[in-house]
Every structure is written in structure tokens, then in C-alpha cells.
Design an enzyme around this catalytic site. Structure first.
Site, short mmCIF file in Angstrom:
data_model
loop_
_atom_site.label_atom_id
_atom_site.label_comp_id
_atom_site.label_asym_id
_atom_site.label_seq_id
_atom_site.Cartn_x
_atom_site.Cartn_y
_atom_site.Cartn_z
N ILE A 125 -6.61 -2.32 -4.23
CA ILE A 125 -5.73 -1.33 -4.86
C ILE A 125 -4.60 -1.02 -3.88
CG2 ILE A 125 -7.44 -0.32 -6.40
CD1 ILE A 125 -7.97 1.86 -4.39
N ASP A 126 -3.54 -0.42 -4.37
CA ASP A 126 -2.37 -0.14 -3.55
C ASP A 126 -2.69 0.83 -2.42
OD1 ASP A 126 -0.77 -1.72 -5.16
OD2 ASP A 126 -0.15 -0.05 -6.43
N LYS A 127 -1.90 0.76 -1.38
CA LYS A 127 -2.06 1.63 -0.21
C LYS A 127 -2.17 3.10 -0.59
CE LYS A 127 0.75 3.41 3.59
NZ LYS A 127 2.08 3.34 4.24
N THR B 2 -2.84 4.43 -3.49
CA THR B 2 -3.80 4.70 -4.57
C THR B 2 -5.16 4.92 -3.93
OG1 THR B 2 -2.56 3.34 -6.14
CG2 THR B 2 -4.87 3.80 -6.67
N ARG C 98 1.27 1.56 -12.86
CA ARG C 98 2.56 2.14 -12.47
C ARG C 98 3.70 1.57 -13.31
NH1 ARG C 98 2.34 1.14 -6.06
NH2 ARG C 98 4.24 2.40 -6.08
#
Length: 355
Positions: free
Chosen positions: A163-165, A167, A266
């Protein structure tokens, strides 16, 4: 020959600019020429794929990761003209050695095959350009440093998705090659169960809905992804959403992923006019809805301060255990910053005449 090779792009600010499901694998798609003679699929692919050894191709076939026209095939399968071949292989060993680092982990579940981690916002998942230390992978390497068969530099074990940094939320880690293969197949076949909670700008009118749209890198801003209507551009992506609570000029939404593309929630939410709250990459760190009163602007700025990142949390994760065959399901509370943000907007609703 129509061949698409999806390579890692780690030159951005975050190494998480790859698909959540695809980031730890190399993907290939090949359409066989009309005049192609019958030949084993491992030989055919070996001659056409860059940096793919015969052994890696055969391992992919053994794991069910080589498909001909949508069906898994073995290495001995003979390709035919116009076959559509899709391949998924573990990435090669990392160019930079993963050094174990004593970074705290919030481990939700652990056994001999895997562990589930609740990642905090702000922690980079995987080393990449500008982030070679201090990542979740370094923390996992420390936690498993005494595990006899776990090599953090071996792509056959470790994180199955990412997952994104900025998130927060749940991730699964495989301790063995067998677990990595079985979990990878589940993500590849989209049989895992994942839901996210997010706060988005605007009032989402429909109580629930589905967003379908191919996702690819933005043509003018390579740090962003975008939705494309052309079916030949980008990767197929599907997000199901449900409104949990309407909070004035923002909405609390649950999103269920059917696919796991880069920045999928997003990008999809922005596509329907509801950018994630404080998502700086996509413009959510501006006041997109509301009044022009200075008191309201101050209120929103206070909200940005409370939750200084995109308001997105990977809340649930479900999969079949690779050894026991048991269905596993995990859930975690939304973190304090998002919880406080929700409370702040609830207070706003009750006192909105003052703002």
C-alpha cells in the site's frame, strides 16, 4: 508480436507507485504471431522476454502463473498462432541488500507461514530510489532475522502486496516460498477480500456504487495516475464504494477493491469528483468544497493538521491460508488521525451555522 512488459518504476517520490497486486512481480503479455509454429511455451517465452531465465519461466508455470488464453498451462504446452500468453514471475533479487533494522511492527497475526501487519501512515513499504533504509521491509527483516529459512533478499518470500506510504492498514507477509506462491495466486486471481475506509471531499450522493475505468500513468504528470476511457490504455480497474457517513462537505466512504491498481482508490474517487481529503498528490490538500468564510478555512486547515496525509486506511484483509486452507479474515480500527478527523467534521455539522 504484441508484447507488453511491465517494469518497476521506482524513480518517484514513493516506491509504492506500482500496482498493489503487481508490485512484487513482473508481468508480461504476449500475443503469438499468426505464422508461429508449434513450440514449447517455456522455450517460446525464453526467446522473447528480457532478463527471464528458462528456470524462472518454468517456476512460473509450475505455480500456475503462465496462462494461455486465460487458462494455466505447464512448461510443455505448445503455443499456437494468436495465443494470448500472460505471465507473472517473482522479481529477481534486489539490487540493494535489505539490511534488518529494529523498527517497531504492529503484528496483527503470525504463524510459521505468514504474518499480517498493520502498517502506520508515513512508513514506506519497500526500498526504492531515495528510500533504501527505514522501510517496512527492513523492519520485517529484523523481526525475522532468526527465522532459519527467511532471506529478506529472496523474492520468493516477503511482502505479497503493498500500500502507499501515506496509507495505513493491513498487509500480509509470506515467510515461505510456498506461502508466497499461494497468496500471490489469490491476489493475481482477485480472490482476496479487501476493504478500505476513506474520507473524501464533497457529498457522495449515491449510497453505493461501482467505479470502472482503466488506470495508467498520467500523460502530463508522471507522479499521478489517471482514468482512461480507451479500453486499450492502462489496466482494467474496479472499485465498489458505499457511503458510511455524510459529514457536511466531506463523506466517509468504504471502498472494496476488485482489482489492486496503483493509487486505485485515490484515482477512481477523484474521477467521480470526490478527491481524497488531504491527498496532496491529487489536489485534496486544497479546500475543494465549502464556504469562503475565514473561520471555515481555519477549520479545514486544522483538519489538515490533524490528519496530515491522504485519509485512507486499509481496514480489512481476507484470504485463504496457504497451508491449512482455512479462510482468514482480519480487521483493524481506523487510526487516531482519521478518527479525530471524523470527530472534527461531526462537530462541524452540529455547529455549522457558526462556520
Amino acid at each position: 508480436m504484441d508484447a507488453t512488459h511491465i517494469l518497476p518504476d521506482l524513480s518517484g517520490e514513493e516506491p509504492e507507485t506500482l500496482d498493489e497486486d503487481d508490485a512484487l512481480y513482473e508481468h508480461f503479455r504476449v500475443v503469438v504471431d499468426k505464422g508461429q509454429s508449434l513450440v514449447r511455451v517455456d522455450k517460446y517465452l525464453f526467446e522473447r522476454l528480457v532478463n527471464a531465465s528458462r528456470n524462472r519461466i518454468q517456476k512460473a508455470a509450475e505455480s500456475g502463473f503462465i496462462l494461455a488464453n486465460g487458462k494455466p498451462v505447464k512448461s510443455s504446452y505448445k503455443v499456437k498462432p494468436l495465443d494470448v500468453l500472460t505471465v507473472m514471475m517473482d522479481r529477481p533479487r534486489y539490487d540493494n541488500e535489505i539490511i534488518p533494522e529494529d523498527i517497531p511492527l504492529n503484528i496483527v497475526y503470525e504463524d510459521k507461514d505468514l504474518m499480517v501487519i498493520n502498517k502506520p501512515a508515513g512508513l514506506v513499504v519497500h526500498p526504492g530510489c531515495g528510500n533504501y533504509t527505514g522501510t517496512l521491509v527492513n523492519a520485517i527483516a529484523w523481526h525475522l532475522k532468526d527465522h532459519p529459512s527467511y532471506d529478506p533478499n529472496d523474492p520468493q518470500v516477503g511482502l505479497v502486496h503493498r500500500i502507499d506510504k501515506d496509507t495505513s492498514g493491513l498487509l500480509v507477509v509470506a515467510k515461505t516460498p510456498n506461502a508466497k506462491t499461494h497468496l500471490g495466486i489469490q491476489f493475481f486471481n482477485k480472490t482476496t477480500k479487501r476493504t478500505y475506509q476513506t474520507i473524501v471531499w464533497g457529498t457522495v450522493e449515491q449510497d453505493e456504487g461501482t467505479i470502472t475505468g482503466n488506470i495508467a500513468r498520467h500523460p502530463r504528470d508522471r507522479m499521478q495516475m489517471a482514468v482512461f476511457s480507451d479500453p486499450g490504455t492502462g489496466k482494467h480497474a474496479v472499485t465498489h464504494y458505499k457511503v458510511l457517513e455524510r459529514l457536511g462537505y466531506v463523506t466517509l466512504v468504504e471502498c472494496r477493491l476488485e482489482t489492486g491498481r496503483t493509487h486505485q482508490i485515490r484515482v477512481h474517487m477523484k474521477h467521480i469528483g470526490h478527491t481524497l481529503f488531504n491527498d496532496a498528490r491529487y489536489g485534496g490538500n486544497e479546500i475543494l468544497k465549502g464556504t469562503h468564510f475565514s473561520k471555515y478555512k481555519q477549520f479545514v486547515n486544522n483538519c489538515f493538521h490533524i490528519c496530515p496525509r491522504q485519509a485512507l486506511h486499509a481496514q480489512t484483509l481476507g484470504f485463504i491460508h496457504p497451508t491449512t486452507g482455512k479462510e482468514m479474515y482480519f480487521t483493524t480500527d481506523i487510526p487516531e488521525d482519521m478518527s479525530q478527523l471524523i470527530i472534527k467534521w461531526r462537530d462541524y455539522i452540529s455547529n455549522r451555522n457558526e462556520l
